[in-house]
Design an enzyme around this catalytic site. Sequence first.
Site, PDB file in Angstrom:
ATOM      1  N   ARG A 234     -10.133  -4.381  -9.007  1.00  0.00           N
ATOM      2  CA  ARG A 234      -9.625  -3.884  -9.373  1.00  0.00           C
ATOM      3  C   ARG A 234      -9.180  -4.171 -10.727  1.00  0.00           C
ATOM      4  O   ARG A 234      -8.958  -4.694 -11.401  1.00  0.00           O
ATOM      5  CB  ARG A 234      -8.444  -4.331  -8.409  1.00  0.00           C
ATOM      6  CG  ARG A 234      -8.345  -4.057  -6.780  1.00  0.00           C
ATOM      7  CD  ARG A 234      -7.278  -4.513  -6.047  1.00  0.00           C
ATOM      8  NE  ARG A 234      -7.853  -4.337  -4.995  1.00  0.00           N
ATOM      9  CZ  ARG A 234      -7.551  -4.911  -3.770  1.00  0.00           C
ATOM     10  NH1 ARG A 234      -6.337  -6.030  -3.778  1.00  0.00           N
ATOM     11  NH2 ARG A 234      -8.379  -4.740  -2.627  1.00  0.00           N
TER      12      ARG A 234
ATOM     13  N   SER B  36      -5.932  -0.850  -2.421  1.00  0.00           N
ATOM     14  CA  SER B  36      -5.912  -1.320  -1.934  1.00  0.00           C
ATOM     15  C   SER B  36      -4.154  -0.860  -1.816  1.00  0.00           C
ATOM     16  O   SER B  36      -3.984   0.209  -1.751  1.00  0.00           O
ATOM     17  CB  SER B  36      -6.012  -2.705  -1.232  1.00  0.00           C
ATOM     18  OG  SER B  36      -5.137  -3.462  -0.002  1.00  0.00           O
ATOM     19  N   HIS B  37      -3.525  -1.718  -1.599  1.00  0.00           N
ATOM     20  CA  HIS B  37      -1.639  -1.755  -1.506  1.00  0.00           C
ATOM     21  C   HIS B  37      -1.161  -1.465  -3.110  1.00  0.00           C
ATOM     22  O   HIS B  37       0.202  -1.257  -2.979  1.00  0.00           O
ATOM     23  CB  HIS B  37      -1.025  -3.372  -1.302  1.00  0.00           C
ATOM     24  CG  HIS B  37      -1.796  -4.160  -1.597  1.00  0.00           C
ATOM     25  ND1 HIS B  37      -3.187  -5.193  -1.668  1.00  0.00           N
ATOM     26  CD2 HIS B  37      -0.936  -5.587  -2.707  1.00  0.00           C
ATOM     27  CE1 HIS B  37      -3.279  -5.680  -2.355  1.00  0.00           C
ATOM     28  NE2 HIS B  37      -2.059  -6.451  -2.942  1.00  0.00           N
TER      29      HIS B  37
ATOM     30  N   ASP C 275      -1.616   0.498   4.321  1.00  0.00           N
ATOM     31  CA  ASP C 275      -0.836   0.094   3.249  1.00  0.00           C
ATOM     32  C   ASP C 275      -1.696   1.293   2.551  1.00  0.00           C
ATOM     33  O   ASP C 275      -1.937   2.523   3.264  1.00  0.00           O
ATOM     34  CB  ASP C 275      -1.612  -1.101   2.883  1.00  0.00           C
ATOM     35  CG  ASP C 275      -3.491  -0.971   3.266  1.00  0.00           C
ATOM     36  OD1 ASP C 275      -3.669  -0.049   3.538  1.00  0.00           O
ATOM     37  OD2 ASP C 275      -3.693  -1.856   2.331  1.00  0.00           O
TER      38      ASP C 275
ATOM     39  N   ASP D 112      -5.195   2.093   1.551  1.00  0.00           N
ATOM     40  CA  ASP D 112      -6.376   2.485   2.361  1.00  0.00           C
ATOM     41  C   ASP D 112      -7.078   2.016   3.799  1.00  0.00           C
ATOM     42  O   ASP D 112      -7.652   1.992   4.604  1.00  0.00           O
ATOM     43  CB  ASP D 112      -7.733   1.440   1.339  1.00  0.00           C
ATOM     44  CG  ASP D 112      -7.502  -0.176   1.843  1.00  0.00           C
ATOM     45  OD1 ASP D 112      -6.607  -0.693   1.388  1.00  0.00           O
ATOM     46  OD2 ASP D 112      -8.545  -0.922   1.289  1.00  0.00           O
TER      47      ASP D 112
ATOM     48  N   ASP E 134      -5.563  -0.643   5.914  1.00  0.00           N
ATOM     49  CA  ASP E 134      -6.049  -2.428   6.208  1.00  0.00           C
ATOM     50  C   ASP E 134      -5.533  -3.182   6.737  1.00  0.00           C
ATOM     51  O   ASP E 134      -5.344  -3.783   7.306  1.00  0.00           O
ATOM     52  CB  ASP E 134      -7.345  -3.237   5.285  1.00  0.00           C
ATOM     53  CG  ASP E 134      -7.105  -2.847   4.140  1.00  0.00           C
ATOM     54  OD1 ASP E 134      -6.669  -2.954   3.685  1.00  0.00           O
ATOM     55  OD2 ASP E 134      -7.675  -3.447   3.702  1.00  0.00           O
ATOM     56  N   ARG E 135      -4.272  -2.809   6.299  1.00  0.00           N
ATOM     57  CA  ARG E 135      -2.900  -3.801   6.080  1.00  0.00           C
ATOM     58  C   ARG E 135      -2.742  -2.790   7.239  1.00  0.00           C
ATOM     59  O   ARG E 135      -1.864  -1.716   7.443  1.00  0.00           O
ATOM     60  CB  ARG E 135      -2.366  -3.939   5.301  1.00  0.00           C
ATOM     61  CG  ARG E 135      -2.907  -4.598   4.025  1.00  0.00           C
ATOM     62  CD  ARG E 135      -2.319  -5.021   2.250  1.00  0.00           C
ATOM     63  NE  ARG E 135      -3.117  -6.528   2.028  1.00  0.00           N
ATOM     64  CZ  ARG E 135      -3.131  -6.364   0.970  1.00  0.00           C
ATOM     65  NH1 ARG E 135      -0.981  -7.092   1.181  1.00  0.00           N
ATOM     66  NH2 ARG E 135      -3.172  -7.183   0.245  1.00  0.00           N
TER      67      ARG E 135
ATOM     68  N   GLU F 127      -4.482 -12.874   8.438  1.00  0.00           N
ATOM     69  CA  GLU F 127      -4.537 -13.243   7.198  1.00  0.00           C
ATOM     70  C   GLU F 127      -2.448 -13.140   7.247  1.00  0.00           C
ATOM     71  O   GLU F 127      -2.304 -11.628   7.463  1.00  0.00           O
ATOM     72  CB  GLU F 127      -4.474 -12.901   6.204  1.00  0.00           C
ATOM     73  CG  GLU F 127      -6.430 -12.696   6.266  1.00  0.00           C
ATOM     74  CD  GLU F 127      -6.840 -12.719   4.621  1.00  0.00           C
ATOM     75  OE1 GLU F 127      -7.083 -12.822   4.155  1.00  0.00           O
ATOM     76  OE2 GLU F 127      -7.248 -10.883   4.960  1.00  0.00           O
TER      77      GLU F 127
ATOM     78  N   SER G 172      -1.293 -11.932   4.786  1.00  0.00           N
ATOM     79  CA  SER G 172      -1.197 -11.120   4.030  1.00  0.00           C
ATOM     80  C   SER G 172      -1.203  -9.894   3.911  1.00  0.00           C
ATOM     81  O   SER G 172      -1.312  -8.839   4.109  1.00  0.00           O
ATOM     82  CB  SER G 172      -2.359 -11.289   2.220  1.00  0.00           C
ATOM     83  OG  SER G 172      -3.794 -11.318   3.012  1.00  0.00           O
TER      84      SER G 172
ATOM     85  N   LYS H 185     -10.051  -5.482   7.934  1.00  0.00           N
ATOM     86  CA  LYS H 185      -9.221  -5.598   7.838  1.00  0.00           C
ATOM     87  C   LYS H 185      -8.662  -4.056   9.228  1.00  0.00           C
ATOM     88  O   LYS H 185      -9.287  -3.688   8.103  1.00  0.00           O
ATOM     89  CB  LYS H 185      -8.186  -6.754   7.871  1.00  0.00           C
ATOM     90  CG  LYS H 185      -7.869  -6.179   6.698  1.00  0.00           C
ATOM     91  CD  LYS H 185      -6.673  -7.613   5.759  1.00  0.00           C
ATOM     92  CE  LYS H 185      -6.258  -6.963   4.383  1.00  0.00           C
ATOM     93  NZ  LYS H 185      -7.043  -6.760   3.426  1.00  0.00           N
TER      94      LYS H 185
HETATM   95  C1  G16 Z   1      -7.380  -8.284   0.046  1.00  0.00           C
HETATM   96  C2  G16 Z   1      -8.021  -8.961   0.368  1.00  0.00           C
HETATM   97  C3  G16 Z   1      -7.676 -10.121   1.493  1.00  0.00           C
HETATM   98  C4  G16 Z   1      -6.375 -10.601   0.637  1.00  0.00           C
HETATM   99  C5  G16 Z   1      -5.199 -10.009  -0.434  1.00  0.00           C
HETATM  100  C6  G16 Z   1      -4.815 -11.048  -0.941  1.00  0.00           C
HETATM  101  O1  G16 Z   1      -6.589  -7.546   0.774  1.00  0.00           O
HETATM  102  O2  G16 Z   1      -9.380  -8.535   1.167  1.00  0.00           O
HETATM  103  O3  G16 Z   1      -8.196 -10.693   2.336  1.00  0.00           O
HETATM  104  O4  G16 Z   1      -5.490 -11.933   2.131  1.00  0.00           O
HETATM  105  O5  G16 Z   1      -6.210  -9.003  -0.513  1.00  0.00           O
HETATM  106  O6  G16 Z   1      -5.771 -11.652  -1.942  1.00  0.00           O
HETATM  107  P1  G16 Z   1      -4.763 -12.385  -3.097  1.00  0.00           P
HETATM  108  O7  G16 Z   1      -4.026 -13.272  -2.490  1.00  0.00           O
HETATM  109  O8  G16 Z   1      -6.472 -12.947  -3.752  1.00  0.00           O
HETATM  110  O9  G16 Z   1      -4.775 -10.973  -3.438  1.00  0.00           O
HETATM  111  P2  G16 Z   1      -6.439  -6.148   0.845  1.00  0.00           P
HETATM  112  O10 G16 Z   1      -5.361  -5.461   1.073  1.00  0.00           O
HETATM  113  O11 G16 Z   1      -5.802  -5.807  -0.895  1.00  0.00           O
HETATM  114  O12 G16 Z   1      -7.641  -5.776   0.432  1.00  0.00           O
END
Ligand code: G16
Length: 543
Positions: A22, A113-114, A277, A279, A281-282, A363, A365, A376
């Site tokens: 990212r 993602s978010h 979110d 994409d 998954d959240r 998680e 998150s 997820k």
């Molecule tokens: C990603 C991961 C998750 C993780 C989250 C936050 O989510 O797939 O497993 O919990 O990032 O990670 P960090 O605390 O390292 O920022 P997503 O939804 O961004 O793909």
Amino acid sequence: MQIATHRSPGFPDQKPGTSGLRKKTRVFLTPGYLENFVQAILDATGGAGGRTYVLGGDGRYFNDRAVQVILRMAAANGAARVIVGRGGILSTPAASNLIRQRATDGGIILSASHNPGGIDEDFGIKFNTPNGGPAPESVTEAIFARARETGEFRILETQDIDLDSLGETTLGGMTVEVVDPVAGYAALMETLFDFAAIRAMFAAGFTMRFDAMHAVTGPYATDILEGRLGAAPGTVINGTPLPDFGGGHPDPNPTWAATLMDEMMGPDAPDFGAASDGDGDRNMIVGRGCYVSPSDSLAVLAEHAAVAPGYARGLAGVARSMPTSAAADRVAQALGIPAFETPTGWKFFGNLLDAGRATICGEESFGTGSDHVREKDGLWAVLLWLNILAATGKPVAQLLADHWARFGRTYYSRHDFEAVDKALADALVGDLRAALPGLPGREVAGMTVATADDFAYTDPVDGSTSAQQGIRVVFADGSRFVLRLSGTGTEGATLRLYLERYEPDPARQAQEVQAALAPVIAAAEEIAGIAARTGRTAPDVVT
Ligand code: G16
């Protein structure tokens, strides 16, 4: 059509983080940057020759361009077929499903993602393996090793191809198959949940608001909730995906989904609220006047999952990331099934799911999911909640109160400090790590430190190890805080402080969360010194 071979200097910053690579979109616009990483994916996973991949993304700015580049590169590298969502769109869980259903050699998902989207915001790319899940660290390390070397990338020199019409076309010697991004995913959901019961609940007047945050789940939620389940038109808001998510953060938490939160806490709140979110998954779950923390959501879902047809045989186990609260562990104990604790990152659940040792994972998150895919899945969580609400006939607040009465309440919050100077954040974490051996026995904010360590994980399936996955300080009463650096940010460092306190007594389970956690917050500041060292006296985001 000719295959062009370009020299690439290699990029030393292409190290995948918690979930793929990212970066700021403008970094991805650097000539050869995307191409170098895509070639690294193909080379580090054994080459594309004769292979079949899934390709799609969340529709953010640059998604359309990147999809065309990746298709031409896959063709130039000898891939047999790429299955791509119409318009280059696939939610992350839908991509995971397609990779599995079609038994492909993996997939490339475009998303940050978010994180916000736009030319001045974020873009991302990740590779998922044939099991449908994010590549494990052994694979991402191999991709990074290849990406930073000087080398070449290959690309077919041709025009863009039409991705708006369903069906097959050819690109060089490769077949491009454009599929409906929603159909296969929605069909999978119908096999897992009691759609008839949920439909009956909506028909009886149940009301809901789903905030798609102008991100990828809009079409999925509209099809499933309003189409198949008969929720009232207008149930899905912000349902049109936009390249910049309407200028917002497509992050389903109380801060960024404030409009939904306001409605759910207001006098005319619907029965149920949810958001997803960028994409898809959240998820965030909210009842009328009642926010459900992701850790509690995981625990309630595990407690009641067996009401849904897809989980009627019971769960093999429950897994959660280390910073997620222990609420789900107590449910697992009551169900007599194992509870697993993994590092942050959905990729760490893959082996447990593949081995049939865990059925539901989650998680803090805002991520929950199951063995139906290897990502997820935001809408999956919403549908399981709906199935539970339909089966029990209880409102969200009642389900939560019953859960706390039975298992105790874990007060939980995460404080994020964003865009902190990276050197300062590294030093703060490094100093805390160095201080760990001296912490046990120390009195802080009226509590005694019981244990203090840096979480290290050994995968119970393949024995792989991951060190330095978050510093945890646990107090004698079981309260704890965890500190780690985010692996998904694109600007400076994001410090994440996770706070938790267990309250078994139902008479003391109605406190305001931050007030209940005040001693733990004070102890964390005294030990880690975030405010003292960074000058940040309040977190940027509280979840
Ligand atoms: C990603 C991961 C998750 C993780 C989250 C936050 O989510 O797939 O497993 O919990 O990032 O990670 P960090 O605390 O390292 O920022 P997503 O939804 O961004 O793909």
